[in-house]
Write a protein that holds these residues in place. Structure first.
Motif, PDB file in Angstrom:
ATOM      1  N   PRO A   3       0.834  -1.207   0.000  1.00  0.00           N
ATOM      2  CA  PRO A   3       0.000   0.000   0.000  1.00  0.00           C
ATOM      3  C   PRO A   3       0.866   1.253   0.000  1.00  0.00           C
ATOM      4  O   PRO A   3       2.045   1.226   0.384  1.00  0.00           O
ATOM      5  N   ALA A   4       0.283   2.349  -0.422  1.00  0.00           N
ATOM      6  CA  ALA A   4       0.997   3.625  -0.436  1.00  0.00           C
ATOM      7  C   ALA A   4       1.392   4.019   0.981  1.00  0.00           C
ATOM      8  O   ALA A   4       0.776   3.608   1.962  1.00  0.00           O
ATOM      9  N   GLN A   5       2.448   4.836   1.082  1.00  0.00           N
ATOM     10  CA  GLN A   5       2.922   5.305   2.380  1.00  0.00           C
ATOM     11  C   GLN A   5       1.773   5.935   3.159  1.00  0.00           C
ATOM     12  O   GLN A   5       1.038   6.785   2.637  1.00  0.00           O
ATOM     13  N   GLY A   6       1.600   5.496   4.406  1.00  0.00           N
ATOM     14  CA  GLY A   6       0.538   6.014   5.255  1.00  0.00           C
ATOM     15  C   GLY A   6      -0.788   5.312   5.090  1.00  0.00           C
ATOM     16  O   GLY A   6      -1.732   5.594   5.841  1.00  0.00           O
ATOM     17  N   GLY A   7      -0.891   4.401   4.137  1.00  0.00           N
ATOM     18  CA  GLY A   7      -2.175   3.757   3.883  1.00  0.00           C
ATOM     19  C   GLY A   7      -2.263   2.304   4.304  1.00  0.00           C
ATOM     20  O   GLY A   7      -3.262   1.632   4.034  1.00  0.00           O
ATOM     21  N   PHE A   8      -1.236   1.789   5.000  1.00  0.00           N
ATOM     22  CA  PHE A   8      -1.182   0.356   5.272  1.00  0.00           C
ATOM     23  C   PHE A   8      -2.344  -0.122   6.148  1.00  0.00           C
ATOM     24  O   PHE A   8      -3.023  -1.094   5.816  1.00  0.00           O
ATOM     25  N   GLU A   9      -2.581   0.556   7.254  1.00  0.00           N
ATOM     26  CA  GLU A   9      -3.612   0.073   8.181  1.00  0.00           C
ATOM     27  C   GLU A   9      -5.010   0.160   7.568  1.00  0.00           C
ATOM     28  O   GLU A   9      -5.836  -0.741   7.765  1.00  0.00           O
ATOM     29  N   GLY A  10      -5.291   1.228   6.804  1.00  0.00           N
ATOM     30  CA  GLY A  10      -6.568   1.308   6.114  1.00  0.00           C
ATOM     31  C   GLY A  10      -6.715   0.222   5.071  1.00  0.00           C
ATOM     32  O   GLY A  10      -7.793  -0.341   4.883  1.00  0.00           O
ATOM     33  N   PHE A  11      -5.620  -0.102   4.388  1.00  0.00           N
ATOM     34  CA  PHE A  11      -5.632  -1.161   3.378  1.00  0.00           C
ATOM     35  C   PHE A  11      -5.956  -2.497   4.018  1.00  0.00           C
ATOM     36  O   PHE A  11      -6.826  -3.242   3.552  1.00  0.00           O
ATOM     37  N   VAL A  12      -5.254  -2.829   5.104  1.00  0.00           N
ATOM     38  CA  VAL A  12      -5.477  -4.110   5.780  1.00  0.00           C
ATOM     39  C   VAL A  12      -6.897  -4.207   6.306  1.00  0.00           C
ATOM     40  O   VAL A  12      -7.559  -5.246   6.195  1.00  0.00           O
ATOM     41  N   HIS A  13      -7.408  -3.110   6.867  1.00  0.00           N
ATOM     42  CA  HIS A  13      -8.766  -3.106   7.409  1.00  0.00           C
ATOM     43  C   HIS A  13      -9.796  -3.383   6.319  1.00  0.00           C
ATOM     44  O   HIS A  13     -10.815  -4.036   6.564  1.00  0.00           O
ATOM     45  N   GLY A  14      -9.527  -2.924   5.097  1.00  0.00           N
ATOM     46  CA  GLY A  14     -10.485  -3.101   4.018  1.00  0.00           C
ATOM     47  C   GLY A  14     -10.280  -4.345   3.171  1.00  0.00           C
ATOM     48  O   GLY A  14     -11.071  -4.617   2.261  1.00  0.00           O
ATOM     49  N   LEU A  15      -9.233  -5.112   3.458  1.00  0.00           N
ATOM     50  CA  LEU A  15      -8.910  -6.262   2.621  1.00  0.00           C
ATOM     51  C   LEU A  15      -9.874  -7.418   2.872  1.00  0.00           C
ATOM     52  O   LEU A  15     -10.176  -7.750   4.016  1.00  0.00           O
ATOM     53  N   ASP A  16     -10.359  -8.026   1.798  1.00  0.00           N
ATOM     54  CA  ASP A  16     -11.126  -9.264   1.909  1.00  0.00           C
ATOM     55  C   ASP A  16     -10.727 -10.178   0.755  1.00  0.00           C
ATOM     56  O   ASP A  16      -9.882  -9.818  -0.077  1.00  0.00           O
ATOM     57  N   ALA A  17     -11.316 -11.375   0.712  1.00  0.00           N
ATOM     58  CA  ALA A  17     -10.907 -12.363  -0.291  1.00  0.00           C
ATOM     59  C   ALA A  17     -11.185 -11.868  -1.702  1.00  0.00           C
ATOM     60  O   ALA A  17     -10.387 -12.094  -2.623  1.00  0.00           O
ATOM     61  N   ALA A  18     -12.314 -11.191  -1.900  1.00  0.00           N
ATOM     62  CA  ALA A  18     -12.650 -10.697  -3.239  1.00  0.00           C
ATOM     63  C   ALA A  18     -11.643  -9.646  -3.698  1.00  0.00           C
ATOM     64  O   ALA A  18     -11.217  -9.633  -4.860  1.00  0.00           O
ATOM     65  N   GLN A  19     -11.245  -8.756  -2.777  1.00  0.00           N
ATOM     66  CA  GLN A  19     -10.255  -7.736  -3.119  1.00  0.00           C
ATOM     67  C   GLN A  19      -8.913  -8.378  -3.440  1.00  0.00           C
ATOM     68  O   GLN A  19      -8.232  -7.981  -4.395  1.00  0.00           O
ATOM     69  N   LEU A  20      -8.511  -9.367  -2.650  1.00  0.00           N
ATOM     70  CA  LEU A  20      -7.245 -10.038  -2.920  1.00  0.00           C
ATOM     71  C   LEU A  20      -7.291 -10.745  -4.267  1.00  0.00           C
ATOM     72  O   LEU A  20      -6.312 -10.717  -5.035  1.00  0.00           O
ATOM     73  N   ASP A  21      -8.425 -11.375  -4.584  1.00  0.00           N
ATOM     74  CA  ASP A  21      -8.566 -12.026  -5.890  1.00  0.00           C
ATOM     75  C   ASP A  21      -8.426 -11.016  -7.026  1.00  0.00           C
ATOM     76  O   ASP A  21      -7.831 -11.313  -8.071  1.00  0.00           O
TER      77      ASP A  21
END
Length: 395
Positions: free
Chosen positions: A248-266
């Motif tokens: 994720p972009a600098q400063g966006g890691f925790e928001g990215f992880v919070h929003g991650l799900d299987a569909a997004q990873l796919d």
């Protein structure tokens, strides 16, 4: 007992979804700030070994958490087939991928023949006996020693003293070991100390590898939780295994992880396409140990630990009710210029209840926290999943 190809494919997707759920549960509430490595397939396998013995609400909750609509037997057989399919072919540069599944039972405990037959057919699992009642410490030592042996010494003391007690009646374990060389290794001459920007805003000088070449790459702008990201896939030699790195972009890691799900990873993995990539990646080595009862409860698995119905495990005449007392996993990973060594031990303790290559090259300098996934690119099975928040040797 042969596995249906459609059920195997569905189980791979289910394991991926289960792994992302587990990752999010483990990183909730501040857990996203540390390093983490887990094995979705390892935990799915030991739960697949328990599921054929579950009944009623216990079976329903386990099946829902595992994202499967298959019967317990179908799921066990499909999981076992998936585990076997991910083993690399023999060859000079082929990865080493070994796994072993074991059932330990209390001496004198009669087990249901149908349950044992399912485990034997799905996982080639026999029964080892020990005396949990009178020698829990010695029994724990025996269980842990076998996991340590099967992971080349990488996973030690999987079960702690409180995990195996005189009330323990069964222990299920999965041991997974991976040693794989990159298809195209990083050049040692390009490794140098470079800054890595940690979540606390500070930077640390870490040993960072570099390479240029054609790799499968993707990027998104305003993606998960509005966070831009970049992703790259690093294939291992001699097979279908690869490591995917999502940054994720600098400063966006925790928001990215919070929003991650299987569909997004796919969607991220589905968007990978060949590009010329100028890549830097930190070397990293760490291990994590997790008690997974809390995360599984967060995923809706409750009765297995409370008013469990595991009536499909004991044989005729056995009077004791059983419940799950412990679910644990230890995993370790080491990544350097030559490749990856990773291992995981997963355990369940059951006790008596009272495209074309575009130019120019893109840059991906992994100088900030990132997510990684080691998977079989054909079946999609996720072997390891985790994050690097700080690759410093002392982290």
């Amino acid at each position: 007992m042969s596995a249906d190809p459609g059920q195997v494919a569905a189980t791979a997707a289910a394991t991926n979804a289960f792994g992302v759920d587990l990752y999010r549960a483990l990183t909730a509430g501040g857990g996203a700030r540390g390093n983490l490595v887990l094995s979705p397939s390892g935990l799915a396998t030991v739960l697949a070994m328990a599921l054929p013995g579950a009944r009623g609400a216990t079976a329903d909750e386990l099946s829902k958490a595992l994202h499967t609509g298959l019967t317990a037997t179908q799921y066990a057989v499909a999981t076992g087939a998936l585990d076997r399919q991910s083993r690399p072919a023999d060859g000079k540069d082929a990865a080493v991928l070994r796994r072993s599944d074991t059932l330990w039972a209390q001496q004198g405990l009669t087990l249901d023949p149908g349950y044992l037959a399912t485990l034997a057919a799905a996982f080639d699992t026999g029964v080892r006996t020990t005396d949990f009642r009178t020698d829990p410490a010695g029994s724990r030592q025996a269980v842990n020693a076998l996991v340590e042996k099967d992971t080349e010494g990488r996973i030690k003391d999987l079960f702690g003293p409180r995990d195996i007690t005189p009330d323990t009646r069964l222990v299920l374990t999965d041991a997974l070991y991976l040693k794989a060389k990159w298809r195209e290794p990083f050049q040692h001459s390009r490794t140098s100390d470079q800054p890595f920007h940690r979540l606390d805003g500070n930077a640390a000088a870490v040993s960072t590898m570099g390479r240029n070449g054609v790799l499968r790459y993707a990027e998104g702008s305003g993606g998960i939780a509005g966070q831009p990201w970049q992703a790259v896939e690093l294939p291992y030699a001699g097979g279908n295994l690869a490591m995917d790195v999502v940054v994720p972009a600098q400063g966006g890691f925790e928001g990215f992880v919070h929003g991650l799900d299987a569909a997004q990873l796919d969607r991220i993995l589905g968007g990978l396409a060949e590009r010329q990539v100028d890549l830097t990646l930190p070397r990293f080595t760490f291990e994590t140990s997790n008690n997974l009862v809390g995360p599984l409860r967060a995923l809706g698995v409750n009765t297995a630990f409370d008013a469990a119905d595991l009536g499909g495990i004991p044989g005729p005449g056995e009077q004791e009710r059983l419940k799950v007392d412990a679910v644990v996993q230890k995993a370790t990973i080491a990544v350097d210029e030559d490749g990856t060594v990773a291992a995981a031990g997963s355990g369940v303790g059951i006790g008596a209840a009272a495209a074309a290559i575009p130019t120019p090259a893109v840059e991906l300098h992994v100088d900030r926290p990132f997510v990684f996934l080691i998977r079989d690119t054909v079946t999609g099975q996720p072997l390891f999943l985790g994050q690097v928040a700080d690759p410093s040797p002392t982290s």
